[in-house]
Structures are given as C-alpha cells and as structure tokens.
Design a protein around this motif. Structure first.
Motif, PDB file in Angstrom:
ATOM      1  N   LYS A   1      51.861  49.748  41.667  1.00 46.58           N
ATOM      2  CA  LYS A   1      51.693  48.989  40.322  1.00 46.58           C
ATOM      3  C   LYS A   1      51.235  47.733  40.415  1.00 46.58           C
ATOM      4  CE  LYS A   1      55.911  50.119  39.412  1.00 46.58           C
ATOM      5  NZ  LYS A   1      56.400  50.214  40.676  1.00 46.58           N
ATOM      6  N   THR A   2      51.945  47.126  41.193  1.00 50.24           N
ATOM      7  CA  THR A   2      51.669  45.402  41.481  1.00 50.24           C
ATOM      8  C   THR A   2      50.134  45.279  41.935  1.00 50.24           C
ATOM      9  OG1 THR A   2      53.819  44.775  41.742  1.00 50.24           O
ATOM     10  CG2 THR A   2      52.220  43.436  42.442  1.00 50.24           C
ATOM     11  N   THR A   3      49.717  46.332  42.892  1.00 49.86           N
ATOM     12  CA  THR A   3      48.542  45.978  43.425  1.00 49.86           C
ATOM     13  C   THR A   3      47.346  46.269  42.362  1.00 49.86           C
ATOM     14  OG1 THR A   3      49.132  46.891  45.525  1.00 49.86           O
ATOM     15  CG2 THR A   3      46.881  46.978  44.806  1.00 49.86           C
ATOM     16  N   LEU A   4      47.481  47.205  41.187  1.00 50.81           N
ATOM     17  CA  LEU A   4      46.741  47.475  40.522  1.00 50.81           C
ATOM     18  C   LEU A   4      46.583  46.362  39.271  1.00 50.81           C
ATOM     19  CD1 LEU A   4      44.941  49.870  38.855  1.00 50.81           C
ATOM     20  CD2 LEU A   4      47.087  50.101  37.341  1.00 50.81           C
ATOM     21  N   LEU A   5      47.754  45.790  39.020  1.00 50.41           N
ATOM     22  CA  LEU A   5      47.826  44.541  38.264  1.00 50.41           C
ATOM     23  C   LEU A   5      47.071  43.300  38.859  1.00 50.41           C
ATOM     24  CD1 LEU A   5      51.268  44.197  36.395  1.00 50.41           C
ATOM     25  CD2 LEU A   5      49.339  45.542  36.045  1.00 50.41           C
ATOM     26  N   ARG A   6      47.281  43.127  39.977  1.00 50.35           N
ATOM     27  CA  ARG A   6      46.449  42.300  40.990  1.00 50.35           C
ATOM     28  C   ARG A   6      44.954  42.343  40.978  1.00 50.35           C
ATOM     29  NH1 ARG A   6      49.354  38.673  44.276  1.00 50.35           N
ATOM     30  NH2 ARG A   6      47.679  38.908  45.775  1.00 50.35           N
ATOM     31  N   ALA A   7      44.531  43.573  40.759  1.00 47.46           N
ATOM     32  CA  ALA A   7      43.182  43.836  40.705  1.00 47.46           C
ATOM     33  C   ALA A   7      42.541  43.525  39.270  1.00 47.46           C
ATOM     34  CB  ALA A   7      42.891  45.350  41.020  1.00 47.46           C
ATOM     35  N   ALA A   8      43.435  43.673  38.457  1.00 49.88           N
ATOM     36  CA  ALA A   8      43.069  43.669  36.804  1.00 49.88           C
ATOM     37  C   ALA A   8      42.842  42.015  36.631  1.00 49.88           C
ATOM     38  CB  ALA A   8      44.291  44.239  36.009  1.00 49.88           C
ATOM     39  N   VAL A   9      43.738  41.412  37.347  1.00 53.68           N
ATOM     40  CA  VAL A   9      43.547  39.731  37.048  1.00 53.68           C
ATOM     41  C   VAL A   9      42.502  39.071  38.004  1.00 53.68           C
ATOM     42  CG1 VAL A   9      45.648  39.837  35.637  1.00 53.68           C
ATOM     43  CG2 VAL A   9      45.519  39.095  38.300  1.00 53.68           C
ATOM     44  N   GLY A  10      42.063  39.914  39.061  1.00 51.59           N
ATOM     45  CA  GLY A  10      41.179  39.389  39.962  1.00 51.59           C
ATOM     46  C   GLY A  10      41.863  38.636  41.368  1.00 51.59           C
ATOM     47  N   LEU A  11      43.197  39.080  41.561  1.00 57.49           N
ATOM     48  CA  LEU A  11      43.721  38.307  42.610  1.00 57.49           C
ATOM     49  C   LEU A  11      43.532  39.197  43.811  1.00 57.49           C
ATOM     50  CD1 LEU A  11      47.089  37.238  41.144  1.00 57.49           C
ATOM     51  CD2 LEU A  11      45.374  35.676  41.888  1.00 57.49           C
ATOM     52  N   LEU A  12      43.073  40.690  43.551  1.00 60.03           N
ATOM     53  CA  LEU A  12      42.654  41.462  44.764  1.00 60.03           C
ATOM     54  C   LEU A  12      41.258  42.057  44.403  1.00 60.03           C
ATOM     55  CD1 LEU A  12      45.707  43.767  45.520  1.00 60.03           C
ATOM     56  CD2 LEU A  12      44.659  41.978  47.133  1.00 60.03           C
ATOM     57  N   PRO A  13      40.296  42.124  45.242  1.00 62.71           N
ATOM     58  CA  PRO A  13      38.984  42.640  44.730  1.00 62.71           C
ATOM     59  C   PRO A  13      38.789  44.189  44.835  1.00 62.71           C
ATOM     60  CG  PRO A  13      39.256  42.073  47.149  1.00 62.71           C
ATOM     61  CD  PRO A  13      40.534  41.643  46.617  1.00 62.71           C
ATOM     62  N   VAL A  14      38.237  44.763  43.698  1.00 65.86           N
ATOM     63  CA  VAL A  14      38.420  46.009  43.500  1.00 65.86           C
ATOM     64  C   VAL A  14      37.093  46.539  44.518  1.00 65.86           C
ATOM     65  CG1 VAL A  14      37.395  47.683  41.696  1.00 65.86           C
ATOM     66  CG2 VAL A  14      38.898  45.759  41.145  1.00 65.86           C
ATOM     67  N   ARG A  15      37.461  47.772  45.167  1.00 70.86           N
ATOM     68  CA  ARG A  15      36.652  48.060  46.003  1.00 70.86           C
ATOM     69  C   ARG A  15      35.480  49.022  45.597  1.00 70.86           C
ATOM     70  NH1 ARG A  15      40.736  49.872  51.163  1.00 70.86           N
ATOM     71  NH2 ARG A  15      41.212  47.724  51.793  1.00 70.86           N
ATOM     72  N   SER A  16      35.995  49.551  44.525  1.00 71.22           N
ATOM     73  CA  SER A  16      34.900  50.251  43.615  1.00 71.22           C
ATOM     74  C   SER A  16      35.449  50.605  42.220  1.00 71.22           C
ATOM     75  CB  SER A  16      34.472  51.557  44.325  1.00 71.22           C
ATOM     76  OG  SER A  16      35.763  52.683  44.257  1.00 71.22           O
ATOM     77  N   GLY A  17      34.872  50.816  41.293  1.00 72.70           N
ATOM     78  CA  GLY A  17      35.359  51.003  40.004  1.00 72.70           C
ATOM     79  C   GLY A  17      34.859  49.748  39.107  1.00 72.70           C
ATOM     80  N   ARG A  18      35.492  49.623  37.871  1.00 70.98           N
ATOM     81  CA  ARG A  18      35.300  48.684  36.989  1.00 70.98           C
ATOM     82  C   ARG A  18      36.322  48.241  36.421  1.00 70.98           C
ATOM     83  NH1 ARG A  18      30.637  49.248  32.470  1.00 70.98           N
ATOM     84  NH2 ARG A  18      32.273  50.690  31.723  1.00 70.98           N
ATOM     85  N   VAL A  19      36.616  46.818  36.116  1.00 70.45           N
ATOM     86  CA  VAL A  19      37.513  46.113  35.071  1.00 70.45           C
ATOM     87  C   VAL A  19      36.740  45.519  33.924  1.00 70.45           C
ATOM     88  CG1 VAL A  19      39.460  44.607  34.754  1.00 70.45           C
ATOM     89  CG2 VAL A  19      38.993  45.848  36.921  1.00 70.45           C
ATOM     90  N   THR A  20      36.820  46.148  32.655  1.00 75.80           N
ATOM     91  CA  THR A  20      36.191  45.189  31.516  1.00 75.80           C
ATOM     92  C   THR A  20      37.548  44.770  30.339  1.00 75.80           C
ATOM     93  OG1 THR A  20      36.468  47.569  30.449  1.00 75.80           O
ATOM     94  CG2 THR A  20      34.427  46.904  31.608  1.00 75.80           C
ATOM     95  N   LEU A  21      37.116  43.632  30.078  1.00 77.96           N
ATOM     96  CA  LEU A  21      37.768  43.049  29.162  1.00 77.96           C
ATOM     97  C   LEU A  21      37.122  42.746  27.601  1.00 77.96           C
ATOM     98  CD1 LEU A  21      40.422  41.175  28.564  1.00 77.96           C
ATOM     99  CD2 LEU A  21      39.292  39.257  29.391  1.00 77.96           C
ATOM    100  N   ASP A  22      37.631  43.474  26.762  1.00 74.21           N
ATOM    101  CA  ASP A  22      36.835  43.390  25.479  1.00 74.21           C
ATOM    102  C   ASP A  22      35.517  43.731  25.400  1.00 74.21           C
ATOM    103  OD1 ASP A  22      36.918  43.186  22.692  1.00 74.21           O
ATOM    104  OD2 ASP A  22      36.659  40.985  22.750  1.00 74.21           O
ATOM    105  N   GLY A  23      35.255  44.760  26.310  1.00 70.01           N
ATOM    106  CA  GLY A  23      33.972  45.168  26.450  1.00 70.01           C
ATOM    107  C   GLY A  23      33.006  44.523  27.583  1.00 70.01           C
ATOM    108  N   GLU A  24      33.578  43.376  28.087  1.00 70.09           N
ATOM    109  CA  GLU A  24      32.892  42.608  29.166  1.00 70.09           C
ATOM    110  C   GLU A  24      33.146  43.061  30.468  1.00 70.09           C
ATOM    111  OE1 GLU A  24      32.069  38.139  30.716  1.00 70.09           O
ATOM    112  OE2 GLU A  24      33.448  38.401  29.185  1.00 70.09           O
ATOM    113  N   ASP A  25      32.278  43.259  31.494  1.00 77.61           N
ATOM    114  CA  ASP A  25      32.490  43.684  32.870  1.00 77.61           C
ATOM    115  C   ASP A  25      33.045  42.331  33.471  1.00 77.61           C
ATOM    116  OD1 ASP A  25      32.576  44.531  35.460  1.00 77.61           O
ATOM    117  OD2 ASP A  25      31.027  45.673  35.338  1.00 77.61           O
ATOM    118  N   VAL A  26      34.294  42.343  33.848  1.00 76.37           N
ATOM    119  CA  VAL A  26      34.673  41.106  34.664  1.00 76.37           C
ATOM    120  C   VAL A  26      35.101  41.362  36.164  1.00 76.37           C
ATOM    121  CG1 VAL A  26      35.832  40.155  32.533  1.00 76.37           C
ATOM    122  CG2 VAL A  26      37.318  41.701  33.952  1.00 76.37           C
ATOM    123  N   THR A  27      34.682  42.600  36.522  1.00 78.93           N
ATOM    124  CA  THR A  27      35.001  43.085  38.082  1.00 78.93           C
ATOM    125  C   THR A  27      34.626  41.817  39.011  1.00 78.93           C
ATOM    126  OG1 THR A  27      34.287  45.182  37.094  1.00 78.93           O
ATOM    127  CG2 THR A  27      34.905  45.029  39.516  1.00 78.93           C
TER     128      THR A  27
END
Length: 231
Positions: free
Chosen positions: A40-66
């Motif tokens: 759970k915490t690992t997922l949140l840290r990826a969402a806010v940019g504290l951990l790099p996403v190895r693959s996949g995508r994070v979008t905020l209000d339609g903008e890719d912020v990965t």
C-alpha cells in the motif's frame, strides 16, 4: 482526478507492486486496504513521485505525471501525508505551517487559516515545538501542512495509526469535511476498515502487490471486505 494504470514498482531488484490499476474519482474518497506488507505505502509513494514507476502510468486530472518529480506534482495539486505523524520537531507548529505558506505566496496566510479551521485545537498549540506535541496533534499538523499547499488531491497514508481515539474521530470528521464541503479528492490508505469504508466511495484491497478485490465503498460493505481480507 488521479489514476494509476498498470503500475509496477519496487525497491532494487525486488518487485513490490505488480500491474496495479487504481482510479480515484474527483471530489470523493478512494480507500486502499490490505495487510501490512501488501504494498500500500509503496503504491502511494509511486503515486506522488517518491518512487519511480518501472512500468505503467500515473495521471493527474488527465495529465501524465509519471516522470515528474515530487515537487512538480505538488505544484499540480498533489499533496502527501506519510505515515508516522511527521513534522519538523525542533520547529514550532506555527513555523511548520509557515515553511509551506512561504512557498504559497499571497495565498499562504489564508490557507493556514483554513487548515486551522479544520483542526481548531492546533490554534492553541502554535507556539509549541512540534516534537512536544502528542501523536494525534502531530498528525493533525501534518495534514494541515499538506493542505497549505492548496492540493486538489490529498494522499493520506494511515492517518489514524497509533492515534488516541478522541483524535481519530477528529481526523475522520476532517476527511469528511474536506470532501463534502471543500470538494477535495482523497486517496486513503487505512488499517481501520470501518472508517475507510464509511468515508469512501470506492475501495481496493491489495494483497502481495496486486488488487484482489474492489467495489463501491460504504459501511455496509465492511463484512464482505473483512471476509475478502480474511480478518
């Protein structure tokens, strides 16, 4: 408002989150539940940019912020309150808030007032060093400090962990106020299943880094979710 699609995250050679999809609707609460070590915490840290996403995508209000750094995501409206009632212990509560307010320009003072309206008990503690506050008071301060950034999405990691019951209720009430009256979007990781479901419009259960169950939130779902989590 916030969406994680096919997200894989890990530490070193160890993969922790495996292809997770989580969608956080605008103006409500989405809860992520699971046992300790579920990712759970690992997922949140990826969402806010504290951990790099190895693959996949994070979008905020339609903008890719990965690929954006954490401070860039903050500027776009994403705020994070980690576990552990974190604060600058040698600074007063007022100074903790002012550090963030100084970066908010002319809006800083009014945002501090709005945050203190949510946690009025902090007004009488502003001159006290944060390290001398109780755990519940430090958690309220941590949430208030995040709110001073003016977020559109607030990410909360175990906000009631280790907190005395009276303050737990205040934090639960604050989350309800933020969404119902202020229109804030909240992504909530919480061990307190009853609170998480009562507050949320949607939930996800994470186990071994994978989503094993999801559905509409609501207190009436508690028995089914506890069964899914084998609690």
């Amino acid at each position: 408002m916030l969406e994680l699609t096919g997200v894989h995250v890990g530490y070193g050679r160890t993969s922790v989150v495996h292809g997770v999809d989580v969608s956080v609707a605008d103006g409500g609460v989405t809860a992520v539940l699971g046992h300790n070590g579920a990712g759970k915490t690992t997922l949140l840290r990826a969402a806010v940019g504290l951990l790099p996403v190895r693959s996949g995508r994070v979008t905020l209000d339609g903008e890719d912020v990965t690929r954006l750094r954490p401070h860039q995501r903050v500027r776009r409206g994403l705020a994070y309150v980690p576990q552990g009632q974190q604060s600058f212990g040698q600074l007063t509560a007022r100074e903790n808030l002012q550090l963030v307010a100084d970066g908010a320009g002319s809006a800083g003072a009014s945002r501090v007032d709005d945050a203190l309206d949510l946690f009025p008990a902090l007004r009488g503690l502003l001159s006290r060093r944060a390290g001398l506050l109780s755990g519940g008071q430090r958690q309220q301060l941590a949430i208030a400090r995040a709110l001073v950034t003016g977020p559109r999405v607030l990410v909360l990691d175990e906000p009631t962990e280790g907190i005395q019951p009276s303050v737990v209720q205040e934090i639960e009430d604050a989350v309800a106020t933020l969404t119902a009256q202020r229109g804030l979007t909240v992504l909530l990781v919480e061990q307190h299943v009853g609170f998480a479901l009562a507050a949320s419009q949607r939930y996800y259960v994470l186990e071994s880094g994978r989503v094993t169950s999801t559905g509409a939130g609501g207190a009436e779902q508690e028995a089914d979710v506890r069964a899914a989590m084998a609690l």
